[in-house]
Scaffold this motif. Structure first.
Motif, PDB file in Angstrom:
ATOM      1  N   MET B 268       0.860  -1.185   0.000  1.00  0.00           N
ATOM      2  CA  MET B 268       0.000   0.000   0.000  1.00  0.00           C
ATOM      3  C   MET B 268       0.898   1.238   0.000  1.00  0.00           C
ATOM      4  SD  MET B 268      -3.327   0.074   0.282  1.00  0.00           S
ATOM      5  CE  MET B 268      -4.573   1.303   0.463  1.00  0.00           C
ATOM      6  N   VAL B 272      -1.753   6.911   2.381  1.00  0.00           N
ATOM      7  CA  VAL B 272      -3.093   6.678   1.847  1.00  0.00           C
ATOM      8  C   VAL B 272      -3.688   5.473   2.556  1.00  0.00           C
ATOM      9  CG1 VAL B 272      -4.397   6.181  -0.226  1.00  0.00           C
ATOM     10  CG2 VAL B 272      -2.341   7.504  -0.390  1.00  0.00           C
ATOM     11  N   ARG B 274      -7.353   2.784   2.950  1.00  0.00           N
ATOM     12  CA  ARG B 274      -8.585   2.334   2.326  1.00  0.00           C
ATOM     13  C   ARG B 274      -9.417   1.669   3.395  1.00  0.00           C
ATOM     14  NH1 ARG B 274     -11.253  -0.794  -0.718  1.00  0.00           N
ATOM     15  NH2 ARG B 274     -12.322   0.636  -2.061  1.00  0.00           N
ATOM     16  N   LYS B 276     -11.796  -0.729   5.160  1.00  0.00           N
ATOM     17  CA  LYS B 276     -12.366  -2.058   4.875  1.00  0.00           C
ATOM     18  C   LYS B 276     -13.663  -2.281   5.631  1.00  0.00           C
ATOM     19  CE  LYS B 276      -8.988  -4.543   6.215  1.00  0.00           C
ATOM     20  NZ  LYS B 276      -8.099  -5.662   6.507  1.00  0.00           N
ATOM     21  N   ALA B 294     -17.492  -0.996   0.605  1.00  0.00           N
ATOM     22  CA  ALA B 294     -16.575  -0.500  -0.408  1.00  0.00           C
ATOM     23  C   ALA B 294     -16.423   1.007  -0.309  1.00  0.00           C
ATOM     24  CB  ALA B 294     -17.069  -0.889  -1.796  1.00  0.00           C
ATOM     25  N   ILE B 295     -17.479   1.704   0.071  1.00  0.00           N
ATOM     26  CA  ILE B 295     -17.451   3.172   0.109  1.00  0.00           C
ATOM     27  C   ILE B 295     -18.133   3.643   1.386  1.00  0.00           C
ATOM     28  CG2 ILE B 295     -18.309   5.258  -1.018  1.00  0.00           C
ATOM     29  CD1 ILE B 295     -18.266   3.845  -3.596  1.00  0.00           C
ATOM     30  N   GLN B 436      -9.071   6.942   0.801  1.00  0.00           N
ATOM     31  CA  GLN B 436      -9.607   6.896  -0.558  1.00  0.00           C
ATOM     32  C   GLN B 436     -11.063   6.694  -0.732  1.00  0.00           C
ATOM     33  OE1 GLN B 436      -8.132   3.724  -2.548  1.00  0.00           O
ATOM     34  NE2 GLN B 436      -6.865   5.086  -3.668  1.00  0.00           N
ATOM     35  N   ASN B 437     -11.620   5.755   0.036  1.00  0.00           N
ATOM     36  CA  ASN B 437     -13.020   5.449  -0.242  1.00  0.00           C
ATOM     37  C   ASN B 437     -13.959   6.088   0.764  1.00  0.00           C
ATOM     38  OD1 ASN B 437     -12.071   3.808   1.722  1.00  0.00           O
ATOM     39  ND2 ASN B 437     -13.187   2.005   1.088  1.00  0.00           N
TER      40      ASN B 437
END
Lengths: 459, 493
Positions: B268, B272, B274, B276, B294-295, B436-437
């Protein structure tokens, strides 16, 4: 045969007794070695059955499937490393044990020369698969998926058991070489029809035939990656193989039996291809495409000509490899984005360009691009069907068109398009994933050089 | 054994001669059942009575002891916050996807009574008189949406939606100092298609005779698509339609994120992360339910800053997240009755001093307030109202502007939070630069409700298609919050 079955059973102590650091390495290497050894089954022989033992034997339609099942065990183990990495060691061992327990039963099922042994191992593969889906699946829907799988298979295989026992009592034996030599003693009455139907139903559910296929999208989607690979590549082929074996007992197959199954299979190929165009879930799309391809296999198995059997065999092998490859690719997406929805896992080519090569190859083989064995199989089946009855070309032609369209749809939505903002910094594809895809694609691309190995023609 | 042989009764006997308890236990069980019977029956009676309608014939919406279902273990999109922006983005996500069983969208709201939510405590105005083209466009599209709300949000078998829109327009008054800004703003607004006019003091006096036009240089009046509506109706309309499209709603509080960062995931990139899993704390329990997604859409309004801070507390390691400058700011609203006040065509008037008022109903009630000056912000710990603020700050200014208001009687007052973007008081709409998400949707500082339909649509389009087609909201991305170029809006009330 024993040189494969014993090492496969010995994989169990390998898993349970390996030190933690080496468990994955040991099991993967051991199963790869078994896969290498199983390749020698492909050597040609002019005996009808190779490696003959009192219970098992390889002939030209079981050998490719046996090699495929041995080939898949290391691939399944490699594919599961990703989602199991944070589990405690004992759970990893349990998972691999479940995979290994299925393996001897599948090998027995494909190599059994006695139909009763075939039935027993056919049923025995069901329980570990059920455990795989309901215990290790991701979503709460896996319970309903397990129930559908179990009850569809069990209810359809009960008539199979009854008619097999009845046939045994009438014929005196269910040993396949003897059955091939004996005169069929069935009359053309409605009881023969019922008996044939009972024999075929279990395999029609397993294949699956459109109309009895409801368990498949659920089971494939809810299963973990190893479960999806197992189902798509091996268990569905049990259905196709079973049809090829038991139609031996129904000579001559009456038209009344042909038509419903042929119609459902070909129409089902059309229907499920159209459903694929409307899917939002990537794994569900691949599951429906499996139904579509296996519909062609069933249609080919029903018309019972040499070319159609050959086409069905090649399609089973190619489709097993392709479908499993697609599921592995979908799983690499899922592990990164935690979502199977096509809209949310799109535009991946700029992010993971190396994986997009595998996506392209997988989708090209799925839509039967020359010069792959998928095309050879589809052409053989289409021509054999056309010879048997001309209007079927319309159905198979439209099915091919729809297959190409949904495959392109899948490729373009996952790989092209505007870059999504929520997956820009993903972990790169690991060597393990590339190795997994390579091991899938090498047989797919190189088998066209010697298709007699998998074509079900006597070598 | 040896002891028994030697001591005789040592095994069976007792030391010290305690009273024996008797080996039979029958009597004990009988007394337990009898003593439990009474309370058990009364509990049963209470439960049964709870299910019957109340004394006045009303049914209670929630049965006693009802626990709302926990969030599902897996979702595709988790919207943290169930205000109007959260439900708007959930509705637009499902509408743009246009499939029944596609994405699983879960809206997590910690207070289903909305007792402190900015949405329902809002005054409910909608205007296009902004100076930034993005704000004007968002409000114009929201107005078009609200005008045709029944085409979008009507659910079969339900009555048509009525948000009680009062199209009375906004009236901004500007003194000599602010005249230039106002006129510049009008130009931009007209270019974007808003229908506004400039009024001179004489025209103002002719149109609204009750205004005292002393030191008013120019005024701008919105002719169409401006006014006020009922925020609660809009919220329930969005919620009902979204739930009919398959959005899951659950009660809980998003407490923390479990994320892939450079610390725990090889490969990674640094800086940054992400997300989960989102940990949702269930109401009235210390239990955490992890929801894999996912978001994540952070639409928690005034508490976005606090949400992101507490959720990423465990992730700091290599991420080094700077806090997001969205915080709650308390604003008061006072309702008064003035029998001699302005009539039915009273617009939403914003005075040169910043005080504002509007008509409320048709019985001579008005509501209004003023944003406190910089530096005198009230404490945001609770929603208690400071009536002294009205007496000292708001009333004199309003009474100066509208002489009829010199005699009025305050009927009630409440306080609510602005989701105040302390960087530039404008909406933040876009993916978090480091997580990011995580999609940030908030910080609208008082004009969130009016832009909610269009902002929700822009957010959903950014998530699903990568670009927002109707309004270009790229300048509103969260990246600007840590830079040095604020996106300033002149007309903040």
């Amino acid at each position: 045969m024993l040189k494969i079955i014993l090492p496969t059973m010995m994989l169990l102590p390998t898993t349970l007794l390996s030190p933690t650091k080496f468990m994955w390495t040991n099991t993967t290497t051991h199963s790869l070695l078994i896969a290498m050894i199983s390749l020698h089954w492909l050597t040609p022989s002019y005996y009808p059955l190779k490696n003959l033992t009192p219970w098992t034997g390889n002939d030209q339609i079981s050998t490719p499937l046996l090699v495929l099942s041995c080939w898949f065990l290391p691939l399944m183990i490699m594919a599961s490393q990703g989602h199991l990495q944070h589990e405690p060691h004992v759970r990893k061992q349990m998972f691999i044990t479940t995979l290994i327990v299925i393996q001897p039963f599948i090998i027995l099922a494909f190599s059994a020369t006695e139909l009763t042994l075939f039935y027993i191992s056919f049923e025995a593969t069901l329980i570990p698969t059920l455990i795989l889906i309901t215990r290790w699946g991701n979503q709460p829907e896996r319970l309903s998926a397990g129930i559908y799988l179990m009850f569809y298979t069990l209810i359809s295989s009960l008539p199979l058991l009854v008619s097999m026992l009845y046939l045994h009592s009438k014929t005196g034996t269910l040993h396949l070489p003897i059955l091939k030599l004996s005169h069929p003693n069935l009359t053309t009455s409605w009881t023969t029809l019922m008996s044939s139907l009972a024999l075929l139903m279990a395999f029609m559910v397993k294949a699956p035939l459109y109309g009895l296929h409801l368990w498949l999208p659920k089971a494939h989607v809810e299963a973990p990656i190893a479960g999806s690979m197992l189902l798509a590549a091996l268990l569905l082929k049990l259905g196709g193989y079973g049809i090829m074996r038991v139609t031996l007992l129904m000579q001559p197959v009456s038209n009344l039996l042909h038509y419903p199954f042929l119609t459902l299979a070909l129409w089902g190929a059309l229907m499920t291809s159209s459903i694929c165009l409307r899917q939002t879930d990537l794994k569900s799309l691949i599951a429906y495409s499996s139904v579509s391809h296996m519909g062609l296999v069933i249609a080919a198995s029903m018309i019972q000509t040499q070319w159609s059997f050959s086409g069905a065999m090649i399609l089973m092998i190619s489709h097993g490899l392709t479908s499993s490859l697609l599921f592995c690719l979908a799983n690499t997406n899922y592990e990164r984005t935690h979502s199977r929805i096509l809209m949310l896992t799109r535009g991946l080519q700029p992010l993971l360009p190396l994986m997009s090569v595998w996506w392209l190859l997988a989708n090209l083989t799925n839509m039967a691009l020359p010069p792959t064995t998928n095309l050879m199989a589809e052409l053989s089946i289409m021509i054999a069907l056309f010879n048997w009855s001309s209007p079927t070309i319309i159905l198979t032609g439209v099915a091919t068109l729809l297959t190409a369209s949904y495959t392109l749809y899948m490729l373009l939505s996952t790989q092209r398009g505007i870059l999504p903002t929520h997956i820009t910094a993903t972990t790169n594809s690991s060597t393990r994933e590339h190795l997994l895809m390579t091991l899938h694609i090498i047989p797919l691309l190189t088998l066209i050089l010697k298709p007699e190995l998998i074509s079900g023609t006597p070598l | 054994m040896l002891r028994a042989w030697r001591g005789g009764r040592a095994l069976w006997g007792r030391r010290g001669g305690k009273p024996s308890r008797g080996l039979s236990s029958n009597s004990g069980l009988r007394t337990d059942i009898l003593s439990e019977l009474g309370p058990a029956l009364s509990r049963l009676g209470q439960t049964l009575r709870g299910h019957l309608p109340g004394a006045d014939g009303s049914w209670s919406a929630v049965q006693p002891g009802y626990k709302s279902p926990p969030p599902p273990e897996h979702a595709d999109v988790v919207v943290a916050g169930g205000g109007v922006l959260g439900w708007s983005v959930a509705y637009w996500l499902k509408t743009l996807e246009n499939r029944r069983h596609g994405m699983r969208v879960v809206v997590v709201e910690r207070d289903p009574t909305y007792s402190q939510a900015s949405t329902v405590l809002s005054v409910g105005g909608i205007r296009q008189q902004f100076s930034l083209p993005e704000n004007i466009r968002l409000s114009l599209q929201s107005a078009a949406f609200l005008r045709t709300i029944n085409e979008h949000l009507w659910v079969p078998n339900e009555p048509p939606i009525d948000i009680q829109f009062q199209p009375s327009g906004y009236l901004f008054l500007a003194s000599e100092r602010g005249a230039a800004t106002l006129e510049a703003g009008i130009k931009v607004q007209r270019e974007e298609g808003a229908k506004v006019v400039l009024l001179s003091p004489n025209q103002l006096k002719a149109k609204f005779p009750w205004i005292n036009t002393e030191d008013v240089a120019v005024a701008s009046y919105g002719l169409e698509n401006e006014g006020w509506f009922d925020p609660w109706s809009l919220l329930t309309a969005f919620r009902r339609k979204a739930m009919s499209l398959g959005v899951y709603s659950c009660v809980g509080e998003v407490t923390s994120f479990v994320a892939d960062t450079a610390d725990n995931t090889p490969g990674m990139p640094r800086g940054v992360g992400r997300v989960k899993y989102v940990n949702v704390r269930l109401p009235d329990s210390p239990e955490l339910q992890p929801v894999s997604c996912a978001i994540v859409v952070a639409a928690a309004g005034a508490w976005i800053g606090k949400l992101l801070d507490s959720a990423t507390a465990g992730l700091q390691g290599s991420l080094a997240l700077s806090p997001i400058p969205i915080e709650p700011r308390k604003r008061y609203v006072y309702v008064w009755h003035c029998p001699g006040g302005p009539g039915l065509e009273t617009p939403f008037l914003i005075d040169t001093s910043g005080a504002y008022f509007r008509r409320e109903g048709i019985a001579g009630n008005y509501l209004g307030s003023m944003s406190p000056a910089e530096g005198c912000e009230p404490d945001t710990g609770n929603l208690d109202v400071d009536h002294g603020f009205f007496q000292q700050e708001v009333w004199p200014r309003l009474a100066h502007r509208v002489p009829a208001f010199q005699e009025l009687k305050v009927k009630s007052a409440w306080a609510g939070y602005y989701d105040y973007n302390s960087f530039d008081q404008n909406g933040v709409l876009g993916p978090h630069p480091q997580l990011q998400n995580v999609f940030v949707l908030g910080g609208f500082s008082g004009h969130g409700l009016q832009q909610s339909p269009a902002a929700g649509r822009a957010a959903a389009e950014l998530l699903l298609h990568g670009t927002s087609t109707a309004v270009d909201v790229s300048r509103m991305a969260p990246g600007r919050l840590w830079g040095d170029r604020p996106l300033l809006e002149a007309a903040i009330v």
